[in-house]
Write an enzyme that holds these catalytic residues in place. Structure first.
Site, mmCIF file in Angstrom:
data_model
loop_
_atom_site.group_PDB
_atom_site.id
_atom_site.type_symbol
_atom_site.label_atom_id
_atom_site.label_comp_id
_atom_site.label_asym_id
_atom_site.label_seq_id
_atom_site.Cartn_x
_atom_site.Cartn_y
_atom_site.Cartn_z
ATOM 1 C CG HIS A 113 -1.991 -1.136 1.175
ATOM 2 N ND1 HIS A 113 -2.522 -1.473 -0.177
ATOM 3 C CD2 HIS A 113 -2.505 -1.511 2.218
ATOM 4 C CE1 HIS A 113 -3.382 -2.653 0.381
ATOM 5 N NE2 HIS A 113 -3.402 -2.448 1.608
ATOM 6 C CG HIS B 65 -7.890 -0.376 2.305
ATOM 7 N ND1 HIS B 65 -8.246 -1.065 3.596
ATOM 8 C CD2 HIS B 65 -6.661 -1.273 1.931
ATOM 9 C CE1 HIS B 65 -7.811 -2.299 3.758
ATOM 10 N NE2 HIS B 65 -6.372 -2.286 2.712
ATOM 11 C CD GLU C 125 -8.200 -3.507 -0.487
ATOM 12 O OE1 GLU C 125 -7.020 -3.269 -0.660
ATOM 13 O OE2 GLU C 125 -8.237 -4.307 0.199
HETATM 14 C C1 BGC Z 1 -4.585 -6.524 2.099
HETATM 15 C C2 BGC Z 1 -4.517 -7.065 3.550
HETATM 16 C C3 BGC Z 1 -3.886 -6.054 4.679
HETATM 17 C C4 BGC Z 1 -5.050 -5.027 4.496
HETATM 18 C C5 BGC Z 1 -4.821 -4.096 5.541
HETATM 19 C C6 BGC Z 1 -5.530 -5.488 2.434
HETATM 20 O O1 BGC Z 1 -5.775 -4.587 1.281
HETATM 21 O O2 BGC Z 1 -4.765 -7.166 1.134
HETATM 22 O O3 BGC Z 1 -3.419 -8.341 3.266
HETATM 23 O O4 BGC Z 1 -4.053 -6.966 5.764
HETATM 24 O O5 BGC Z 1 -5.127 -4.435 3.340
HETATM 25 O O6 BGC Z 1 -3.356 -3.493 5.737
#
Ligand code: BGC
Length: 402
Positions: free
Chosen positions: A159, A231, A362
Site C-alpha cells: 500500500h 481502502h 478494493e
Molecule cells: C490487504 C491485507 C491487509 C489489509 C490492511 C488489504 O488490502 O490485502 O492483506 O492486511 O489491506 O493492510
C-alpha cells in the site's frame, strides 16, 4: 416539503449554540425560499448545496486537517478528511429509512495516528498509493534499472510504503456545482523509493442517485508503477449485526490470482468454479470462510473488463436491507474480509473492530504487477494520464412502506 440539509445543519448548530462550520461557495440559488426549492429537481438542489468544511484536528506534525461533508437529498452523507483522503463516515438509510454509518473509522485525526492504529495498519477508508497491494520484496526493474521500495509488510512493500498516500495531507478544493471534493497530492521523485514526481488528483463525488464516485487521475515525469485505490471497510448492518459475515456477496469474477504464503501472486490465474473462492452466485461471506486459510484476502480478476465502468460486485445485508453495488474501470478487486482486525481498535460509536467486523472491496490492478509480465501493466509513462473510476452505489431491498 423538503428542506435543504444545509439549512437543517445551520439551524441545528444555531440551536446548539455552536459556531457554524465554514461553508464553501454559497451561491445565490442556495438562498431560495423553501417554496422555490421544492420546485427544483433533486439533482439541481443537490448540486446547489454547499459542502461543509470543519476542523478534523491537527496531525502529529502540527498540520491542521479538515473534514468535508457531502450530502444529497436522499439522506446520504459522506465525510472525507484531507488527511490521507480518508472516508471517515458514510451514512445511508436502511430499509426502514433509518440512517446508519456503513464504514469503519474514527471521529478525529488522532484515531488515525494512534500507535495502536499505525502498528496494526488497517488503512480504514484511506486513499492508497502509489501502489495499492503488495510488491514482492519491495523491488522491481523498469527500463533496465532496479528500484528498491520501502518494505513495510515483512519482506514486501504494501500500500505505497511506510508513508503512503494514506498518511499525507492532500490539498482539497470544492468542485463547483456538485457535491464533490477534489484532492491533490504531489509525490516527489524518490518518495518511498518510487521514480518520478507524480501528481495525483482524486475526486470524490456524491451523486443524487446515492453513488459515491471516485475518479483517480495522475501524471508523472518519469515512468513509475501506479495502482490507486480506496481502502474503505464496509459493514452495511451499521451496528445491527455482530460482524460482517452475514453479508451476501457477489463478485463478477471467474478467476482469482493465486498467492503464496506472503500474499504475493504466483502468476497463476485460477478458476473459482467449484471452490470456496467462488462468489459468482450470491453467497454469505461467512458461509465458507472457515475453509479459507486466514480468511479472504485475494485479488479477483474481474470478468469482461474493457476499461469502461463495469459492475464488479454486489453486497446485500439482510438485517438492514442495504445493498451496495461496486462498479469500476479496473481489471481487479481485492476482497479482504477484515482478517487482521482483532478488537484492539475502538472506532466511532465506541465500536470495537473485531475480526471480520468489516470487509473491503478494493478496486485495483493486480498485486505485484511490476514483477509479473503476464499481468496488465501498471506503468505510467510521462505524457500519459492515469485515469480510473470506481462507484459504490447504495440502495435498499425489502423497503418498508413509508
Ligand atoms: C490487504 C491485507 C491487509 C489489509 C490492511 C488489504 O488490502 O490485502 O492483506 O492486511 O489491506 O493492510
Amino acid at each position: 416539503m423538503k428542506k435543504s440539509n444545509l439549512r437543517y445543519t445551520l439551524l441545528l448548530l444555531a440551536g446548539l449554540g455552536l459556531a457554524a462550520p465554514t461553508l464553501y461557495s454559497c451561491n445565490s440559488k442556495s438562498t431560495k425560499t423553501e417554496e422555490n426549492t421544492t420546485s427544483t429537481s433533486n439533482e439541481e438542489t443537490n448540486a446547489n448545496m454547499s459542502i461543509q468544511k470543519e476542523s478534523f484536528g491537527k496531525t502529529k506534525d502540527g498540520t491542521e486537517v479538515q473534514l468535508y461533508t457531502l450530502r444529497n437529498e436522499k439522506g446520504v452523507e459522506v465525510k472525507i478528511t484531507n488527511y490521507g483522503g480518508i472516508v471517515t463516515s458514510l451514512i445511508t438509510p436502511d430499509k426502514n429509512n433509518k440512517p446508519g454509518d456503513v464504514v469503519l473509522g474514527f471521529d478525529n485525526v488522532e484515531g488515525y495516528q494512534s500507535d495502536a492504529y499505525l502498528k496494526s495498519g488497517p488503512y480504514f477508508g484511506a486513499l492508497i498509493g502509489r501502489y495499492g497491494n503488495r510488491i514482492a520484496k519491495g523491488q522491481f526493474t523498469l527500463d533496465g534499472k532496479t528500484y528498491t521500495l520501502a518494505k513495510n509488510n515483512g519482506a514486501n512493500h504494501l500500500h505505497g510504503g511506510i508513508k503512503g498516500f494514506d498518511k499525507v495531507v492532500w490539498q482539497a478544493e470544492e468542485v463547483p456545482g456538485q457535491q464533490a471534493l477534489k484532492l491533490t497530492y504531489v509525490s516527489k521523485d524518490g518518495e518511498e523509493g518510487y521514480p518520478g514526481t507524480l501528481t495525483t488528483h482524486v475526486t470524490y463525488t456524491l451523486t443524487p442517485d446515492n453513488e459515491l464516485r471516485i475518479d483517480y487521475e495522475a501524471t508523472t515525469d518519469k515512468a513509475t508503477p501506479i495502482n490507486l485505490t480506496n481502502h474503505s471497510y464496509f459493514n452495511l448492518a451499521a451496528g445491527q449485526a455482530p460482524d460482517a459475515l452475514g453479508h451476501i456477496l457477489t463478485i463478477n469474477a471467474d478467476r482469482y490470482t493465486v498467492v503464496d504464503a506472503s500474499l504475493i501472486p504466483t502468476g497463476e490465474l485460477r478458476p473459482v468454479k467449484g471452490t470456496v473462492m467462488d462468489f459468482t452466485q450470491p453467497t454469505a461471506i461467512g458461509a465458507r470462510i472457515a475453509q479459507v486459510e486466514g480468511g479472504y484476502d485475494h485479488n479477483y480478476a474481474l470478468s469482461n473488463t474493457d476499461g469502461s465502468l463495469k459492475q464488479a460486485a454486489t453486497v446485500y445485508e439482510p438485517t438492514s436491507g442495504r445493498v451496495m453495488e461496486v462498479s469500476t474501470t479496473e481489471p481487479g478487486i481485492q476482497f479482504y474480509s477484515g482478517n487482521f482486525l482483532d478488537g484492539s481498535l475502538t472506532g466511532k460509536n465506541n465500536t470495537a473492530y473485531k475480526k471480520h467486523y468489516g470487509f473491503c472491496l478494493e478496486t485495483q490492478h493486480f498485486p505485484d504487477s511490476p514483477n509479473q509480465p503476464s499481468f496488465p501493466s501498471t506503468i505510467l509513462k510521462p505524457g500519459d494520464t492515469y485515469k480510473t473510476s470506481t462507484i459504490y452505489k447504495f440502495s435498499v431491498k425489502d423497503q418498508a412502506a413509508q
